[in-house]
Design a protein around this motif. Structure first.
Motif, PDB file in Angstrom:
ATOM      1  N   ASN A 150      78.451-102.295   5.037  1.00  0.00           N
ATOM      2  CA  ASN A 150      77.000-102.146   5.184  1.00  0.00           C
ATOM      3  C   ASN A 150      76.267-103.467   4.988  1.00  0.00           C
ATOM      4  OD1 ASN A 150      77.111 -99.261   5.536  1.00  0.00           O
ATOM      5  ND2 ASN A 150      77.581 -99.128   3.356  1.00  0.00           N
ATOM      6  N   ALA A 151      76.965-104.577   5.164  1.00  0.00           N
ATOM      7  CA  ALA A 151      76.374-105.888   4.917  1.00  0.00           C
ATOM      8  C   ALA A 151      75.304-106.216   5.950  1.00  0.00           C
ATOM      9  CB  ALA A 151      77.456-106.959   4.933  1.00  0.00           C
ATOM     10  N   THR A 152      74.288-106.962   5.504  1.00  0.00           N
ATOM     11  CA  THR A 152      73.287-107.484   6.426  1.00  0.00           C
ATOM     12  C   THR A 152      73.833-108.754   7.069  1.00  0.00           C
ATOM     13  OG1 THR A 152      72.258-108.844   4.723  1.00  0.00           O
ATOM     14  CG2 THR A 152      71.433-106.586   4.974  1.00  0.00           C
ATOM     15  N   VAL A 153      73.097-109.262   8.047  1.00  0.00           N
ATOM     16  CA  VAL A 153      73.509-110.517   8.688  1.00  0.00           C
ATOM     17  C   VAL A 153      73.513-111.645   7.658  1.00  0.00           C
ATOM     18  CG1 VAL A 153      72.858-112.245  10.409  1.00  0.00           C
ATOM     19  CG2 VAL A 153      72.707-109.811  10.963  1.00  0.00           C
ATOM     20  N   LYS A 154      72.499-111.689   6.787  1.00  0.00           N
ATOM     21  CA  LYS A 154      72.438-112.734   5.767  1.00  0.00           C
ATOM     22  C   LYS A 154      73.633-112.663   4.827  1.00  0.00           C
ATOM     23  CE  LYS A 154      69.424-114.688   2.187  1.00  0.00           C
ATOM     24  NZ  LYS A 154      68.111-114.584   1.493  1.00  0.00           N
ATOM     25  N   GLU A 155      73.961-111.455   4.366  1.00  0.00           N
ATOM     26  CA  GLU A 155      75.113-111.290   3.470  1.00  0.00           C
ATOM     27  C   GLU A 155      76.409-111.684   4.168  1.00  0.00           C
ATOM     28  OE1 GLU A 155      73.211-107.564   0.869  1.00  0.00           O
ATOM     29  OE2 GLU A 155      74.441-107.194   2.647  1.00  0.00           O
ATOM     30  N   SER A 156      76.512-111.353   5.442  1.00  0.00           N
ATOM     31  CA  SER A 156      77.707-111.718   6.208  1.00  0.00           C
ATOM     32  C   SER A 156      77.821-113.231   6.357  1.00  0.00           C
ATOM     33  CB  SER A 156      77.679-111.058   7.586  1.00  0.00           C
ATOM     34  OG  SER A 156      77.684-109.659   7.469  1.00  0.00           O
ATOM     35  N   LEU A 157      76.672-113.912   6.547  1.00  0.00           N
ATOM     36  CA  LEU A 157      76.683-115.372   6.651  1.00  0.00           C
ATOM     37  C   LEU A 157      77.213-116.006   5.372  1.00  0.00           C
ATOM     38  CD1 LEU A 157      73.264-116.026   8.444  1.00  0.00           C
ATOM     39  CD2 LEU A 157      75.512-116.674   9.323  1.00  0.00           C
ATOM     40  N   LEU A 158      76.796-115.464   4.228  1.00  0.00           N
ATOM     41  CA  LEU A 158      77.258-116.009   2.949  1.00  0.00           C
ATOM     42  C   LEU A 158      78.750-115.753   2.736  1.00  0.00           C
ATOM     43  CD1 LEU A 158      74.202-115.010   0.711  1.00  0.00           C
ATOM     44  CD2 LEU A 158      74.785-117.286   1.561  1.00  0.00           C
ATOM     45  N   GLU A 159      79.211-114.537   3.122  1.00  0.00           N
ATOM     46  CA  GLU A 159      80.635-114.223   2.993  1.00  0.00           C
ATOM     47  C   GLU A 159      81.483-115.145   3.859  1.00  0.00           C
ATOM     48  OE1 GLU A 159      81.240-110.132   3.924  1.00  0.00           O
ATOM     49  OE2 GLU A 159      80.063-109.387   2.225  1.00  0.00           O
ATOM     50  N   VAL A 160      81.055-115.334   5.090  1.00  0.00           N
ATOM     51  CA  VAL A 160      81.831-116.162   6.009  1.00  0.00           C
ATOM     52  C   VAL A 160      81.750-117.634   5.608  1.00  0.00           C
ATOM     53  CG1 VAL A 160      82.074-116.899   8.416  1.00  0.00           C
ATOM     54  CG2 VAL A 160      81.606-114.505   7.889  1.00  0.00           C
ATOM     55  N   LYS A 161      80.621-118.063   5.045  1.00  0.00           N
ATOM     56  CA  LYS A 161      80.495-119.448   4.562  1.00  0.00           C
ATOM     57  C   LYS A 161      81.582-119.752   3.542  1.00  0.00           C
ATOM     58  CE  LYS A 161      77.147-122.506   2.249  1.00  0.00           C
ATOM     59  NZ  LYS A 161      77.780-122.647   0.923  1.00  0.00           N
ATOM     60  N   ASP A 162      81.811-118.826   2.631  1.00  0.00           N
ATOM     61  CA  ASP A 162      82.877-119.013   1.635  1.00  0.00           C
ATOM     62  C   ASP A 162      84.238-119.097   2.308  1.00  0.00           C
ATOM     63  OD1 ASP A 162      80.999-118.959  -0.366  1.00  0.00           O
ATOM     64  OD2 ASP A 162      81.279-116.825  -0.819  1.00  0.00           O
ATOM     65  N   GLU A 163      84.449-118.241   3.324  1.00  0.00           N
ATOM     66  CA  GLU A 163      85.722-118.238   4.053  1.00  0.00           C
ATOM     67  C   GLU A 163      85.941-119.580   4.767  1.00  0.00           C
ATOM     68  OE1 GLU A 163      89.031-116.729   6.606  1.00  0.00           O
ATOM     69  OE2 GLU A 163      88.187-115.938   4.756  1.00  0.00           O
ATOM     70  N   VAL A 164      84.886-120.093   5.402  1.00  0.00           N
ATOM     71  CA  VAL A 164      85.002-121.362   6.126  1.00  0.00           C
ATOM     72  C   VAL A 164      85.265-122.516   5.156  1.00  0.00           C
ATOM     73  CG1 VAL A 164      83.708-123.045   7.515  1.00  0.00           C
ATOM     74  CG2 VAL A 164      83.615-120.614   8.089  1.00  0.00           C
ATOM     75  N   GLU A 165      84.524-122.546   4.048  1.00  0.00           N
ATOM     76  CA  GLU A 165      84.721-123.623   3.065  1.00  0.00           C
ATOM     77  C   GLU A 165      86.128-123.596   2.496  1.00  0.00           C
ATOM     78  OE1 GLU A 165      81.620-123.099   0.221  1.00  0.00           O
ATOM     79  OE2 GLU A 165      80.093-124.110   1.453  1.00  0.00           O
ATOM     80  N   SER A 166      86.633-122.398   2.198  1.00  0.00           N
ATOM     81  CA  SER A 166      87.987-122.277   1.667  1.00  0.00           C
ATOM     82  C   SER A 166      89.023-122.728   2.682  1.00  0.00           C
ATOM     83  CB  SER A 166      88.247-120.827   1.248  1.00  0.00           C
ATOM     84  OG  SER A 166      89.570-120.663   0.768  1.00  0.00           O
ATOM     85  N   THR A 167      88.810-122.367   3.929  1.00  0.00           N
ATOM     86  CA  THR A 167      89.753-122.737   4.987  1.00  0.00           C
ATOM     87  C   THR A 167      89.782-124.257   5.193  1.00  0.00           C
ATOM     88  OG1 THR A 167      89.392-120.625   6.104  1.00  0.00           O
ATOM     89  CG2 THR A 167      90.349-122.389   7.425  1.00  0.00           C
ATOM     90  N   LEU A 168      88.592-124.869   5.224  1.00  0.00           N
ATOM     91  CA  LEU A 168      88.526-126.315   5.405  1.00  0.00           C
ATOM     92  C   LEU A 168      89.133-127.058   4.219  1.00  0.00           C
ATOM     93  CD1 LEU A 168      84.940-126.700   6.934  1.00  0.00           C
ATOM     94  CD2 LEU A 168      87.133-126.873   8.112  1.00  0.00           C
ATOM     95  N   LYS A 169      88.941-126.497   3.045  1.00  0.00           N
ATOM     96  CA  LYS A 169      89.495-127.114   1.835  1.00  0.00           C
ATOM     97  C   LYS A 169      91.011-127.184   1.890  1.00  0.00           C
ATOM     98  CE  LYS A 169      89.813-126.220  -3.150  1.00  0.00           C
ATOM     99  NZ  LYS A 169      89.411-125.288  -4.238  1.00  0.00           N
ATOM    100  N   HIS A 170      91.629-126.222   2.573  1.00  0.00           N
ATOM    101  CA  HIS A 170      93.092-126.153   2.608  1.00  0.00           C
ATOM    102  C   HIS A 170      93.668-126.629   3.933  1.00  0.00           C
ATOM    103  CE1 HIS A 170      92.225-123.293  -0.740  1.00  0.00           C
ATOM    104  NE2 HIS A 170      93.307-123.868  -1.246  1.00  0.00           N
TER     105      HIS A 170
END
Length: 500
Positions: A106-126
């Protein structure tokens, strides 16, 4: 320092091995890779996007991944969201990156952006050099969705869909898709990238919107839905009844074959005569009144069709009852509908029935005239009653007027292009509304109704033999039954209708 580097390397390798366990591979189809025409998004339509990203590639990439993942969920609800990308940041020797956005229900677009931001940062870090985990180089061969950012290389390999986003020197954005023609078609790909454009332009307006409720329709699609698809008015003979349309076919082609059942072949003229004779009996002996409900408990057969037409000709309403129903359900329908006449093949078994049993086995057709009944029937008169399954409570009788059926069945004749040359199968149970659709679709078109016995339908092989022997051309199958049949099984059919 070397120890820290090695520890970080091991940590990254563990990260990627765990991530790979979550990848659901697709069956790669061998098809040509094609491209959609590019869509240019003007600079002034990207102000909010530019405000969020601040010109940073990683920030833009988070937004791209989020919106792409939302679209994948909407278009492919049963597909895991795995997005592969080759080029974020600098290193040329880096391996492909893989993003698996979770997107809470039930996430909003804003909440989804924050979730995916963490995913992208973690992926780039590794990120790792390709040589460290060569098994990741083959990701493009089994991940359906790719995202290509700031890359002018048009030869990107594509297993399914590849969204390509390139920033131009004037601040505008170029979007297009490369797609595997065996995965989707060109129209689908064009629509997909156009919806992505809409999402990035409407980003500010949609921030608080739940992702599952996003309005994706383009302007021209909304006009199409509201003005063209919704313009479903069509002329039909509002003054006609089921009886009128049937008797018109009798007049038009009396010797045309109306019914094939076992070894019996009945013309329209003969079917009309028998229905008239039974109707005269019901009127004279039982004083049937207008819109009175009369039950019919017969197996699928030519007799059942005669009974239905006879009841309609009297101005009464037809109520089919499946002989295979449990006794409790049969008793309930009879009591609830308050019928006083029940047409069957069997004499009454009870001495205290609240209704009169009319047995067709004992009926002498020759004792009654075969002339058409001259009772005036209104199109708004009750034609038949169908009892629901009762799966959500007590079964309820749904009452259908003549004009409602005429409207529906004539439209089916038009849509499915049924003609006098067609042989329509009566497949559905006698108590389902689909059975009346099958019967009257055949008769309104002047075609032939072919009737399989109950046991024929139970076995796939016997039904296939029936279809081929009768040269059936039109049939309605539930999806569950259709899934049991091969292409060869239904090769003789012209039109297969399925719904459920």
């Amino acid at each position: 320092m070397e120890v820290d580097f090695q520890a970080k390397l091991m940590q990254s390798e563990t990260y990627w091995l765990n991530k790979l366990k979550r990848v659901e591979a697709i069956d790669v189809l061998q098809g040509n890779t094609l491209s959609t025409l590019p869509i240019w998004v003007a600079n002034d339509r990207l102000r909010y996007f530019q405000k969020l990203t601040g010109g940073k590639v990683e920030a833009a990439f988070s937004i791209y991944v989020t919106l792409y993942a939302i679209l994948i969920r909407r278009y492919f609800p049963s597909q895991s969201i795995c997005i592969m990308s080759d080029n974020v940041g600098d290193g040329l020797d880096t391996m492909p990156l893989l993003f698996i956005p979770v997107l809470s229900q039930n996430a909003t677009v804003k909440e989804s952006l924050l979730e995916v931001k963490d995913e992208v940062e973690s992926t780039l870090k590794h990120r790792l050099p390709r040589r460290k985990m060569p098994q990741l180089n083959g990701l493009k061969d089994f991940v359906a969705f790719s995202l290509v950012v700031e890359n002018q290389n048009n030869e990107v390999p594509v297993a399914g869909l590849a969204l390509m986003a390139d920033s131009l020197t004037d601040g505008s954005l170029e979007l297009k898709m490369r797609f595997n023609e065996k995965f989707v078609n060109g129209y689908f790909a064009e629509r997909f990238v156009a919806h992505f454009e809409k999402m990035i332009v409407d980003l500010e307006r949609n921030l608080q919107m739940p992702v599952l409720n996003l309005q994706l329709s383009l302007d021209y699609e909304e006009k199409l839905l509201l003005n063209r698809f919704n313009n479903n008015l069509s002329d039909f003979p509002t003054e006609k009844t089921i009886v009128d349309l049937f008797e018109e076919q009798v007049y038009r082609a009396p010797e045309q074959l109306a019914i094939v059942f076992k070894n019996t072949r009945i013309s329209y003229a003969e079917l009309n005569r028998k229905a008239n004779q039974l109707a005269q009996y019901l009127l004279r002996r039982h004083r049937v009144s207008s819109e009175e409900i009369i039950g019919v408990m017969l197996p699928k057969s030519s007799d059942a069709i005669v009974a239905m037409l006879a009841i309609l000709k009297t101005g009464a309403a037809y109520l089919p009852i499946d002989i295979h129903y449990p006794k409790e359900r049969i008793d309930y329908i009879i009591k609830n509908s308050r019928i006083r006449l029940l047409i069957t093949n069997e004499p009454s078994q009870s001495e205290k029935e609240e209704y009169t049993n009319v047995s067709l086995n004992d009926f002498d057709y020759a004792a009654f005239t075969s002339e058409n009944v001259t009772i005036e029937i209104s199109p708004r008169q009750l034609a038949y009653v169908i009892y629901t399954s009762g799966s959500t409570g007590v079964p309820k009788g749904v009452m259908i007027e003549h004009t409602s059926n005429v409207n529906m069945s004539l439209d089916q004749v038009k849509v499915f292009q049924v003609t006098k040359d067609d042989k329509v199968v009566w497949f559905a149970s006698v108590s389902f509304d689909a059975s009346i659709s099958e019967i009257l679709m055949a008769f309104y078109a002047g075609g032939t109704l072919v009737i399989p016995e109950e046991d024929v339908i139970k076995e796939r092989s016997t039904l296939v033999s029936f279809l081929k022997k009768t040269q059936a051309t039109v049939v309605t199958f539930p999806p569950s039954y259709l899934s049991l049949l091969s292409d060869d099984d239904i090769s003789s059919l012209r039109c297969v209708i399925t719904a459920g």
